[in-house]
Scaffold this active site. Structure first.
Site: not given
Ligand SMILES: Nc1ncnc2c1ncn2[C@@H]1O[C@H](COP(=O)(O)OP(=O)(O)OP(=O)(O)O)[C@@H](O)[C@H]1O
Ligand SMILES: O=C([O-])CC(=O)C(=O)O
Ligand SMILES: [Ca+2]
Ligand SMILES: [Mn+2]
Length: 666
Positions: A184, A329, A348, A366, A370-371, A385, A450
């Protein structure tokens, strides 16, 4: 087809054209002979011939028209009279309105379907296009073909045919390139500042919302729309956000690449055919003209990339970046505005649920897990997410997951590994030219490789993706300094302190040997996406945690035994045991001791985890180095928190003092 009996035992072509009989030289060849016994001659098929006279006809036989879209809610409805054609026309009118240039009279001429399939029985019928009126541009003389909510298979074909760098991997995923941007561009994000947003949003130092005015937004919007209308075809996705049916948002994504359309197909909630019929006007629209730059001479622009959000117009424009995460996002930012307005907390975080209905949230910046950690074979995945926490409990905002792939292994992350199959978008990975096997270790294109896949690709996904109120709130930090304990139990004030701080430390480029870890503080573990002041979200979280009796935890998924360079990243297997102990409730009543400086409560034992690593001081060979590093990190925390020290969090001003006191003390 006319068949010719063999005259002399030779083979001959069955043909409509003048017979070759009588010609000398070449032997005659025949492939079929109905007059003779089948086994008399060598032939390759004995079935009846296909019902097609041409190759085109043959190809058209392959494709069955999709089942007619669901007959509309029976006979009692008032607006059931719409013919399929009328419905189709309304849909195109709605899309045309989305794509309308605001300086011209009408929207573009639209046609549904792939221009390459003209004349193949596609719906290119002229009665479907919108009659143009006065127009100021040549683009009004051409059709823009709309590829509307295509299926993954159709999008694969589009990508492979027209987008360089698109390949099918050995497991069936669509490997693709996002172009010059592989992450991003937060510094290129702009938000329109008007009377409403002036009041509502967080502006100024530390805020992710860099202002732009309405006029400049329209300049960029026009640029994007003109670019999209100049194309022969654009992709349109109509989808939903938020699994909570009461707070579902309709989104439309207009984009130029099949990659973008498939990415959003996977990441947003996919409507059923019925839902699509009644879709109507979207609540928010993205114009993704990412291949086309913004004009640097435009006011407020500081590069050729611009991601612009206009909350009043309910629109977002993307110029100059093809990184698909901007769409994901960008919409998350919109939810961070819309949901709190309805007293719903947007987060988030990842989220999963145990067999007994115990829900856990996983916050973290990031790359903190989390994932990885919400994808747990023993628990139901609600989402990886983006979530909402309302009076009804938790709900996932999205319909898919977006997993980091660097160093992905089948052994450590089997569910994510297996989700990388047909339908999954694999961004910027390197693969074997011949076997198309992906090399997940290779960072040649980027470290931020990703995979985007629909959530149902995870076998124990909880669908619909909603759950009861959370029992545990787990804050993840990847501490490359190696001084935070692998796990600590937090008081509510500590949870708030660490939530507002939003700490993680990563190591930037590793080319020339050892580098210092880089501390990052990002309020609410997602400062790039929040729209209002962090304390607004923090106050809501405190209120909800208190009301529903949730326990906060701080889990370090980063270094142990020293900082980056001397220590090692905590084994994923250990982190998983720690998380298991939180879920099971074991850790809630374990024996604890308090650390110095950070004042964190750390357990002395956890099943499956070597006890000596639970207190980081034990793992460092040099105790003084540990203490120095701890003080250094504590200093960074203090400095970061200064800007928040004067803010009141919620109605309770006591909380402010408590939260301040919950930080490091030395
Ligand atoms: N102990 C550990 N705990 C968690 N993750 C670990 C650990 N050790 C290594 N990892 C790796 O760290 C990465 C965590 O990334 P993950 O995709 O879960 O990040 P994320 O928090 O979801 O970030 P984003 O918001 O960018 O998607 C994975 O590549 C995982 O394999
Ligand atoms: O948005 C992205 O590009 C990936 C992501 O989830 C994050 O950075 O939080
Ligand atoms: Ca993730
Ligand atoms: Mn994320």
């Amino acid at each position: 087809m006319e068949k010719k009996a063999p005259e002399n035992g030779e083979f001959s072509f069955a043909s409509n054209t003048p017979r070759s009989t009588g010609r000398k030289g070449l032997p005659k060849i025949q492939t079929q002979d109905h007059n003779k016994k089948a086994n008399d001659v060598c032939h390759d098929d004995s079935g009846t011939p296909v019902k097609a006279k041409t190759i085109d006809e043959l190809h058209s036989l392959q494709r069955k028209k999709s089942a007619p879209t669901t007959p509309i809610k029976g006979t009692q409805g008032a607006f059931t009279a719409l013919s399929e054609e009328e419905r189709h026309k309304q849909q195109l009118q709605s899309i045309s309105a989305s794509l309308a240039s605001l300086t011209r009279e009408t929207g573009p001429k639209l046609v549904k379907g792939d221009p390459a399939r003209k004349g193949e029985g596609q719906q290119i019928a002229h009665h479907h296009h919108i009659t143009p009126t006065l127009s100021a541009s040549d683009s009004a003389l051409k059709f823009t073909h709309i590829l509307y909510n295509l299926s993954p298979a159709e999008l694969y074909e589009q990508a492979i045919k027209y987008e360089k760098g698109s390949f099918i991997t050995s497991t069936g995923a669509l490997a693709t390139l996002s172009g010059a941007k592989t992450g991003r561009s937060p510094r290129d994000k702009r938000v329109v500042r008007d009377e409403t947003t002036e009041e509502d949003l967080w502006w100024g130092k530390g805020s992710p919302n860099i202002e732009m005015d309405e006029h400049t937004f329209m300049v960029n919007r026009e640029r994007a729309v003109d670019y999209l209308n100049s194309l022969e075809k654009v992709f349109v996705n109509d989808q939903f956000l938020n699994w909570d049916p009461e707070h579902r948002i309709k989104v439309r994504i207009v984009s130029a690449r099949a990659y973008h359309s498939l990415f959003m197909h996977n990441m947003c909630i996919r409507p059923t055919l019925e839902e699509l019929e009644d879709f109507g006007t979207p609540d928010f629209t993205i114009y993704n003209a990412g291949q086309f730059p913004c004009n640097r001479y435009t006011h407020y622009m500081t590069s050729s990339t611009s991601i612009d959000i206009n909350l009043a117009r309910k629109e977002m424009v993307i110029l100059g970046t093809q990184y698909a995460g901007e769409m994901k996002k960008g919409l998350f930012g919109v939810m961070h505005y819309l949901m709190p307005k309805r007293q719903i907390l947007s987060l988030h975080s990842g989220c999963n649920m145990g067999k007994d209905g115990d829900v856990a949230l996983f916050f973290g910046l990031s790359g903190t897990g989390k994932t990885t950690l919400s994808t747990d074979h023993n628990r139901y995945l609600i989402g990886d997410d983006e979530h909402c926490w309302s009076e009804n409990g938790v709900s996932n905002i999205e319909g898919g997951c977006y997993a980091k792939c660097i160093d992905l292994s089948r052994e450590k992350e089997p569910d994510i590994w297996n989700a990388i199959k047909f339908g999954t978008v694999l961004e910027n990975v390197v693969f074997d030219e011949h076997t198309r096997e992906v090399d997940y270790i290779d960072k040649s294109v980027t470290e931020n490789t990703r995979a985007a896949y629909p959530i149902e690709y995870i076998p124990n996904a909880k669908i619909p993706c909603v759950g009861p109120h959370p029992k545990n709130v787990i804050l993840l930090a990847c501490d490359a300094f190696g001084v935070l304990p692998p796990v600590s139990k937090l008081s509510l004030a500590q949870t708030m302190y660490h939530f507002i701080s939003g700490y993680t430390a990563l190591v930037a480029g590793t080319e020339d040997g050892i580098k210092e870890p880089q501390a990052t503080f990002s309020a609410c573990f997602g400062a790039a996406f929040i729209m209002m002041h962090p304390t607004k979200y923090a106050a809501m979280l405190a209120e909800k945690m208190q009301k529903h009796g949730a326990t906060g935890w701080l889990v370090n998924t980063g270094w142990s035994g020293g900082s980056y360079g001397s220590g090692n990243r905590i084994k994923l297997a250990y982190t998983r045991r720690i998380i298991d102990a939180i879920h099971s409730g074991c850790l809630l009543n374990a024996k604890y001791k308090k650390t110095e400086v950070f004042g964190l409560e750390i357990p002395t034992e956890i099943e499956g985890v070597p006890s000596e690593i639970l207190d980081p001081v034990n793992t460092w060979s040099d105790e003084n180095a540990y203490k120095d590093t701890q003080l250094k990190l504590a200093g960074l925390f203090k400095k970061n928190f200064e800007v928040f020290a004067n803010y009141k969090i919620g109605k309770d001003s006591m909380l402010k003092e408590e939260i301040l006191a919950a930080g490091p003390n030395y």
